[in-house]
Structure formats: C-alpha cells, structure tokens
Design a protein around this motif. Structure first.
Motif, PDB file in Angstrom:
ATOM      1  N   ILE A  98      16.842 -30.199 -38.992  1.00  0.00           N
ATOM      2  CA  ILE A  98      16.514 -31.554 -39.463  1.00  0.00           C
ATOM      3  C   ILE A  98      16.650 -32.538 -38.305  1.00  0.00           C
ATOM      4  CG2 ILE A  98      16.770 -33.077 -41.461  1.00  0.00           C
ATOM      5  CD1 ILE A  98      19.014 -31.293 -42.481  1.00  0.00           C
ATOM      6  N   THR A  99      15.742 -33.507 -38.268  1.00  0.00           N
ATOM      7  CA  THR A  99      15.811 -34.504 -37.196  1.00  0.00           C
ATOM      8  C   THR A  99      16.962 -35.483 -37.408  1.00  0.00           C
ATOM      9  OG1 THR A  99      14.240 -35.903 -38.402  1.00  0.00           O
ATOM     10  CG2 THR A  99      13.327 -34.444 -36.706  1.00  0.00           C
ATOM     11  N   ASP A 100      17.467 -35.562 -38.660  1.00  0.00           N
ATOM     12  CA  ASP A 100      18.505 -36.542 -38.997  1.00  0.00           C
ATOM     13  C   ASP A 100      19.547 -35.904 -39.911  1.00  0.00           C
ATOM     14  OD1 ASP A 100      15.828 -38.058 -38.541  1.00  0.00           O
ATOM     15  OD2 ASP A 100      17.380 -39.615 -38.359  1.00  0.00           O
ATOM     16  N   PRO A 101      20.771 -36.455 -39.939  1.00  0.00           N
ATOM     17  CA  PRO A 101      21.792 -35.934 -40.864  1.00  0.00           C
ATOM     18  C   PRO A 101      21.320 -36.070 -42.314  1.00  0.00           C
ATOM     19  CG  PRO A 101      22.781 -37.376 -39.217  1.00  0.00           C
ATOM     20  CD  PRO A 101      21.298 -37.541 -39.093  1.00  0.00           C
ATOM     21  N   CYS A 102      21.671 -35.110 -43.151  1.00  0.00           N
ATOM     22  CA  CYS A 102      21.123 -35.091 -44.518  1.00  0.00           C
ATOM     23  C   CYS A 102      21.947 -35.949 -45.480  1.00  0.00           C
ATOM     24  CB  CYS A 102      21.020 -33.659 -45.033  1.00  0.00           C
ATOM     25  SG  CYS A 102      22.554 -32.734 -44.908  1.00  0.00           S
ATOM     26  N   CYS A 103      21.267 -36.497 -46.479  1.00  0.00           N
ATOM     27  CA  CYS A 103      21.930 -37.286 -47.519  1.00  0.00           C
ATOM     28  C   CYS A 103      22.577 -36.324 -48.528  1.00  0.00           C
ATOM     29  CB  CYS A 103      20.914 -38.205 -48.211  1.00  0.00           C
ATOM     30  SG  CYS A 103      19.828 -37.369 -49.381  1.00  0.00           S
ATOM     31  N   PRO A 104      23.511 -36.824 -49.374  1.00  0.00           N
ATOM     32  CA  PRO A 104      24.178 -35.927 -50.332  1.00  0.00           C
ATOM     33  C   PRO A 104      23.218 -35.226 -51.295  1.00  0.00           C
ATOM     34  CG  PRO A 104      25.397 -37.981 -50.114  1.00  0.00           C
ATOM     35  CD  PRO A 104      24.118 -38.180 -49.369  1.00  0.00           C
ATOM     36  N   ASN A 105      22.155 -35.902 -51.720  1.00  0.00           N
ATOM     37  CA  ASN A 105      21.221 -35.243 -52.646  1.00  0.00           C
ATOM     38  C   ASN A 105      20.551 -34.037 -51.998  1.00  0.00           C
ATOM     39  OD1 ASN A 105      21.711 -36.913 -54.794  1.00  0.00           O
ATOM     40  ND2 ASN A 105      20.037 -38.327 -54.318  1.00  0.00           N
ATOM     41  N   MET A 140      30.553 -36.837 -48.444  1.00  0.00           N
ATOM     42  CA  MET A 140      29.890 -36.036 -49.467  1.00  0.00           C
ATOM     43  C   MET A 140      29.077 -34.876 -48.901  1.00  0.00           C
ATOM     44  SD  MET A 140      28.808 -38.804 -52.371  1.00  0.00           S
ATOM     45  CE  MET A 140      28.699 -37.577 -53.679  1.00  0.00           C
ATOM     46  N   SER A 141      28.089 -35.156 -48.057  1.00  0.00           N
ATOM     47  CA  SER A 141      27.195 -34.082 -47.599  1.00  0.00           C
ATOM     48  C   SER A 141      27.986 -32.928 -46.974  1.00  0.00           C
ATOM     49  CB  SER A 141      26.193 -34.615 -46.574  1.00  0.00           C
ATOM     50  OG  SER A 141      25.443 -35.669 -47.127  1.00  0.00           O
ATOM     51  N   MET A 142      28.953 -33.267 -46.101  1.00  0.00           N
ATOM     52  CA  MET A 142      29.690 -32.208 -45.404  1.00  0.00           C
ATOM     53  C   MET A 142      30.645 -31.464 -46.332  1.00  0.00           C
ATOM     54  SD  MET A 142      28.440 -31.834 -42.471  1.00  0.00           S
ATOM     55  CE  MET A 142      26.965 -32.081 -43.443  1.00  0.00           C
TER      56      MET A 142
END
Ligand SMILES: [Zn+2]
Length: 329
Positions: A98-105, A140-142
């Motif tokens: 992914i080009t960016d860190p992911c959101c929790p969803n 959350m995501s992590m």
C-alpha cells in the motif's frame, strides 16, 4: 496500466509489487488523497496480482456522482478493499503493498480476508494525510493486525529496506469465536435460502446475521451464514477486552458487520457470491452497502426494514434505491 519507469526489482519481491501501486497511484480519481494498493499471492512460479486505486465504483460515479455521501459513507472504495472485493483469486495467505498506512476499516477487511503481510511505502508515513489520521493507525489498525496475525512492514524503495512494525509468526492462528457456517447445497433455489433463513433466525435470535449462496471455482455451491462479530482475533470472552471492542472510536469500531464479514470471507476462499441470493437480517450499514456495489452485487433481501445499526443505513438504502443501483426485496 504501463509505466515509464519500470521496476528493476525481481518480479516476486514486495519492491516490485509496491512499484506497481506507486505507478498507478496518480490515476486515482480522488482529488486530494490518492492511494493505491497491490494485492499479490500464489506460488513462487505462478504469482497473481491486482492493483487498484481508491475510486468511485462505476455505478456510483455515473448515477450518484462524486460529491454526494451515501448515508455517512463516502461513495469511494478504499484501494485495499477494492483489491479484495475484485480479485478472482483466494486472498488467504496473500500479501498487500500500500502506498499509505491503512485505515481501521481496511485493516479489518484485510484481517478477515486472511491476508498475512502488509507492506506500507515509507513515504506514506510522511504525508499530512497520515499525520491527521495517525492515531487510528496506531490505536486501531495495528491492534487489528496484531490480533489477526497480520505482519506489517515499512518498505523503503530507494534504500531497498523492509522494517517490521509488527511481525507475527506465520504459524500463528488467531482465535475464532464466531466461526462462519458453510453448508454445501445441491442447487440455488430460493426455497433453500428461505428455509436456511428461518433456521438461522431461531439460532441467531435477535442477533444480526447475513446469509448467501456462493460458488467455488469448481462450481460447487454453498450456503454461508455469518454473524456480526468483533474482527477476527478479538475474543469477547474477556470483559475488559469486550468493553473496548464495543466502544467505537470516532467513526471506527472493532466490530465487523455481517455483510462485510461475508464479502471478506468469500474473498478469502476465492468464492463468488451468487447475485440474487444474499440475505441480511436488517438493513446493512452505509459502508456495507457501498462495498456491495463495489463487489458488483445488484440485489439484496432484507429481513427487517425497520432495523439498521444507525440512521445512515436507511439513508444509504434510499440513495442507492432511488439511483437504481441496488434492489432491496
Ligand atoms: Zn481504508
């Protein structure tokens, strides 16, 4: 999509797949936050991959437009979720760049889809967009990734380094409190689904659930029943943990809604949902409805039209119904 600067990395390395995402990210229709992801998996000599940007599914783009929200959800699919919803392969054991860190969803969807490794481009951590959102990534995501057994790495293309953020042994198996029920069926008949729904309504008394028919690559058909539950890896047995799980943080929560859980499970297996045979015991959330559109679903049967998690589910239904995008029976 071709690119002027082709990657020199070997075709089975995360650097190669990250470059594919980076090459496509500029084509994202989103005016501010352009994000891309490449999902890849398979055997070393037989790899598959799919690259997607965040975008508006065509039906939404054409019939509703880009400025209107659908309930409390934007009409866009995030790049990570778009990869999962549209790839024909089984996502179990796959990896994601992914080009960016992911959101929790998206983290929840990645976990439920059985993806085992996430690589995030190091430049993504330096953007303003991430600085505004960083709290949810850490809190959350992590957490979601750690509990589900998803390893997360920061990838630096220039330095050719991969730095672990979370590393989970591949042998790790997350607890699964609320397993998904899979029953083989002979044929896809409405009566079969109706009987299944009746049975499940008793078993899941007052709890929201979703059911659907799906088909594997050999044509075997299954009836699948899914209940709402905390995202895989979280157990509700511990009181403190259960309280934390039940408490939403802003617009995010650790709960995975049933229709979304169903879509991610099908992706995990590489099974295809048979359109016309999807049942939800109540109106799905706005985000679930947008994801259904993204997955190419056109019809859903709803058990109780008086119920939805929040008012936005009703609003999303009205919007999608009026635009002729989803049919609700
Ligand atoms: Zn996301």
């Amino acid at each position: 999509m071709t690119s002027a600067k082709a990657s020199t990395a070997p075709v089975d390395s995360p650097y190669y797949f990250m470059q594919k995402a980076v090459d496509l990210v500029g084509t994202s229709p989103h005016p501010q936050n352009k994000i891309a992801a490449t999902l890849f998996g398979g055997k070393p000599n037989d790899l598959w991959s799919v690259t997607r940007t965040n975008h508006w599914p065509a039906m939404i783009d054409v019939k509703i437009g880009r400025t209107q929200d659908i309930g409390n959800s934007s009409g866009t699919l995030h790049a990570e979720t778009a990869c999962i919803l549209t790839v024909p392969e089984a996502t179990e054991g796959a990896s994601l760049c992914i080009t960016d860190p992911c959101c929790p969803n998206c983290a929840k969807n990645i976990a439920e889809a059985g993806i085992k490794k996430i690589y995030i481009d190091h430049k993504g951590f330096k953007k303003d967009f991430f600085k505004r959102r960083g709290d949810h990534f850490d809190s959350m995501s992590m957490q979601i990734c750690a509990k589900a057994g998803v390893s997360v790495y920061e990838l630096n293309r220039k330095e050719q380094t991969i730095t672990p953020i979370i590393e989970v042994p591949l042998s790790f198996t997350p607890p699964d409190d609320s397993p998904i029920v899979i029953e083989p069926i002979e044929s896809a008949a409405e009566a079969v689904l109706r009987i299944g729904v009746q049975k499940s309504s008793q078993i899941h008394h007052r709890r929201k659930f979703a059911m659907a028919f799906a088909q594997d690559s050999q044509g075997q058909k299954f009836m699948i029943t899914v209940r709402a539950h905390a995202v895989i890896g979280f157990t509700m047995n511990n009181l403190n943990e259960a309280l934390e799980i039940m408490t939403p943080q802003d617009k995010y929560s650790f709960i995975q809604e049933p229709v979304n859980r169903l879509l991610m499970f099908l992706a995990r297996k590489g099974w295809r949902l048979m359109d016309g045979y999807l049942y939800a015991s109540q109106i799905p959330t706005a985000r679930e409805q947008v994801n259904l559109v993204g997955a190419g679903i056109k019809r859903i049967t709803v058990g109780d039209f008086q119920k939805s998690r929040d008012p936005y589910g009703f609003q999303a239904m009205e919007t999608l119904k009026r635009a002729g995008i989803l049919i609700y029976d």
